[in-house]
Scaffold this motif. Structure first.
Motif, PDB file in Angstrom:
ATOM      1  N   ILE A 121      41.441  -2.871  54.356  1.00 14.68           N
ATOM      2  CA  ILE A 121      40.652  -1.239  54.060  1.00 14.68           C
ATOM      3  C   ILE A 121      39.442  -1.596  52.785  1.00 14.68           C
ATOM      4  O   ILE A 121      39.669  -1.897  52.122  1.00 14.68           O
ATOM      5  N   CYS A 169      50.475  -3.495  59.148  1.00 18.90           N
ATOM      6  CA  CYS A 169      51.750  -2.979  57.898  1.00 18.90           C
ATOM      7  C   CYS A 169      51.967  -1.910  58.207  1.00 18.90           C
ATOM      8  O   CYS A 169      53.094  -1.538  58.303  1.00 18.90           O
ATOM      9  N   GLY A 170      51.033  -1.177  58.794  1.00 16.84           N
ATOM     10  CA  GLY A 170      50.829   1.000  58.320  1.00 16.84           C
ATOM     11  C   GLY A 170      51.206   1.200  57.010  1.00 16.84           C
ATOM     12  O   GLY A 170      51.995   2.104  57.355  1.00 16.84           O
ATOM     13  N   CYS A 174      46.303  -2.431  50.643  1.00 15.75           N
ATOM     14  CA  CYS A 174      46.163  -3.061  51.015  1.00 15.75           C
ATOM     15  C   CYS A 174      46.432  -4.467  51.495  1.00 15.75           C
ATOM     16  O   CYS A 174      45.993  -5.173  50.146  1.00 15.75           O
ATOM     17  N   CYS A 205      43.514  -6.943  59.569  1.00 14.97           N
ATOM     18  CA  CYS A 205      44.383  -5.819  59.560  1.00 14.97           C
ATOM     19  C   CYS A 205      45.562  -6.624  60.114  1.00 14.97           C
ATOM     20  O   CYS A 205      45.218  -7.306  60.835  1.00 14.97           O
ATOM     21  N   THR A 206      46.730  -6.213  59.144  1.00 14.20           N
ATOM     22  CA  THR A 206      48.505  -6.659  59.691  1.00 14.20           C
ATOM     23  C   THR A 206      48.614  -6.546  60.123  1.00 14.20           C
ATOM     24  O   THR A 206      49.965  -5.705  60.740  1.00 14.20           O
ATOM     25  N   CYS A 235      49.578   2.246  54.590  1.00 15.51           N
ATOM     26  CA  CYS A 235      48.291   3.046  54.596  1.00 15.51           C
ATOM     27  C   CYS A 235      48.540   3.856  55.142  1.00 15.51           C
ATOM     28  O   CYS A 235      48.727   5.535  54.386  1.00 15.51           O
TER      29      CYS A 235
HETATM   30  S1  SF4 Z   1      47.705  -0.987  58.226  1.00 18.37           S
HETATM   31 FE1  SF4 Z   1      48.747  -2.402  56.221  1.00 18.37          FE
HETATM   32  S2  SF4 Z   1      46.583  -3.955  56.933  1.00 18.37           S
HETATM   33 FE2  SF4 Z   1      46.271  -2.473  58.169  1.00 18.37          FE
HETATM   34  S3  SF4 Z   1      45.125  -1.529  56.819  1.00 18.37           S
HETATM   35 FE3  SF4 Z   1      46.730  -0.271  56.579  1.00 18.37          FE
HETATM   36  S4  SF4 Z   1      47.970  -1.661  54.294  1.00 18.37           S
HETATM   37 FE4  SF4 Z   1      45.798  -2.828  55.235  1.00 18.37          FE
END
Ligand code: SF4
Length: 250
Positions: free
Chosen positions: A53, A68-69, A48, A65-66, A71
Motif C-alpha cells: 500500500i 491477506c485482506g 500491510c 499484495c499477498t 487492509c
Molecule cells: S490485502 Fe494484505 S497484502 Fe494486500 S494490500 Fe491489503 S494488507 Fe497489504
C-alpha cells in the motif's frame, strides 16, 4: 454401462464451459477497489506486511499484495476486494491500483511480442519452475489442467522437460540455491520462449523481498511476458491471462 450413465447423469457437467465468465465465491479476493474516503493513509499503509500500500494517493501494488485482506478488514469503507479474477497483465504498471480506479486489468497489446500470437496461439507447452515456492501456486497451476478448468482444451499444457517447452512459469521468490537451476532451465528451453511469473513471490519476492537468501537477477535481466498476481494464483487468473497473451478468442 447403465451404472456408468447413471453416475455421469448424477455428476452433471464437471468442466466449466466458459472460463472467461465463470463466477467465483464471494470470499475470493480479486481486483481491489479503493474508494475516495478520507482515512489516515499512513496508518493504512503501515498495516500491510509487504508494503503493497502506497499513500497519497492511496495505491495497492498487486505484484506485492499477498491478498491477506487485513487492509479491507480494518478499512472496509476504503478498500474492497471484488471477485474479479482477471488480474494478469504484461505491463507491471497495470498491477498498481489507484484510488477511485474501477477499470479492469488487461494486457497492453503493444508489449506482446509478435511471435507469441503467431507461434503459440494453437499450442503452448510450459515448464514450471518452483524457485523456492511454498507449493501453493504450484498446486493451483496443477489445477489448471484438471477436469474443472481443463486448460488443455486450448492446447496449453505443462510438460516435464524444458526441451519440450515453449516457455517457463516461475513460482516462488527465487532463492540463491534456485537461481542457477532456473537459468539452466531457461537456457534449455528453445527460442522463442516466454517467461511467466505466477504469484506474488515470483513477481516481487513477496514477504521474502529483503531476504539475503534470494537472488532475483534473472527477473531483472529478462523480459517478462506475463505477470499473474495472486497468493496463490487462481487457475482462472492464470488461464485468462494466457488466453489474452496468446490472442485466443473463446
Ligand atoms: S490485502 Fe494484505 S497484502 Fe494486500 S494490500 Fe491489503 S494488507 Fe497489504
Amino acid at each position: 454401462m447403465l451404472k456408468t450413465l447413471k453416475i455421469l447423469y448424477h455428476q452433471g457437467k464437471q468442466y466449466i464451459p466458459d472460463l472467461t465468465k465463470a463466477k467465483v465465491p464471494g470470499i475470493f479476493r480479486g481486483r481491489p477497489e479503493i474508494s475516495l474516503e478520507q482515512v489516515d493513509v499512513k496508518a493504512l499503509a503501515d498495516i500491510c506486511p509487504t508494503d503493497a500500500i502506497m499513500p497519497d494517493p492511496v495505491r495497492i501494488d498487486l505484484g506485492r499484495c499477498t491478498f491477506c485482506g487485513e487492509c479491507s478488514r480494518l478499512y472496509p469503507g476504503k478498500i474492497r476486494f471484488t471477485t474479479d479474477y482477471r488480474l494478469s497483465t504484461n505491463d507491471r504498471k497495470m498491477l498498481i491500483i489507484s484510488e477511485g480506479a474501477v477499470d479492469p486489468i488487461r494486457l497492453n497489446p503493444d508489449l506482446i511480442r509478435k511471435e507469441i500470437h503467431k507461434i503459440f496461439s494453437g499450442s503452448l507447452k510450459l515448464r514450471q519452475v518452483s524457485a523456492a515456492g511454498d507449493n501453493s501456486c504450484e498446486l493451483e497451476l496443477n489445477a489448471c489442467g484438471n477436469v474443472n478448468f481443463d486448460m488443455g482444451r486450448y492446447g496449453i499444457e505443462f510438460v516435464a522437460s524444458p526441451r519440450h517447452a515453449d516457455g517457463i512459469v516461475i513460482t516462488g521468490p527465487i532463492s540463491r540455491n534456485m537461481s542457477e537451476p532456473l537459468q539452466m532451465t531457461y537456457d534449455a528451453t528453445p527460442s522463442p520462449k516466454i517467461i511467466i511469473l505466477a504469484g506474488t513471490d515470483a513477481i516481487s519476492g513477496g514477504i521474502f523481498e529483503s531476504s539475503s537468501a534470494i537472488d532475483r537477477r534473472f527477473i531483472e535481466n529478462n523480459h517478462i511476458d506475463l505477470y499473474v498476481p495472486g497468493n496463490p494464483v487462481h487457475p482462472l487468473t492464470f488461464i485468462n491471462g494466457l488466453l489474452d497473451l496468446l490472442g485466443i478468442t473463446r
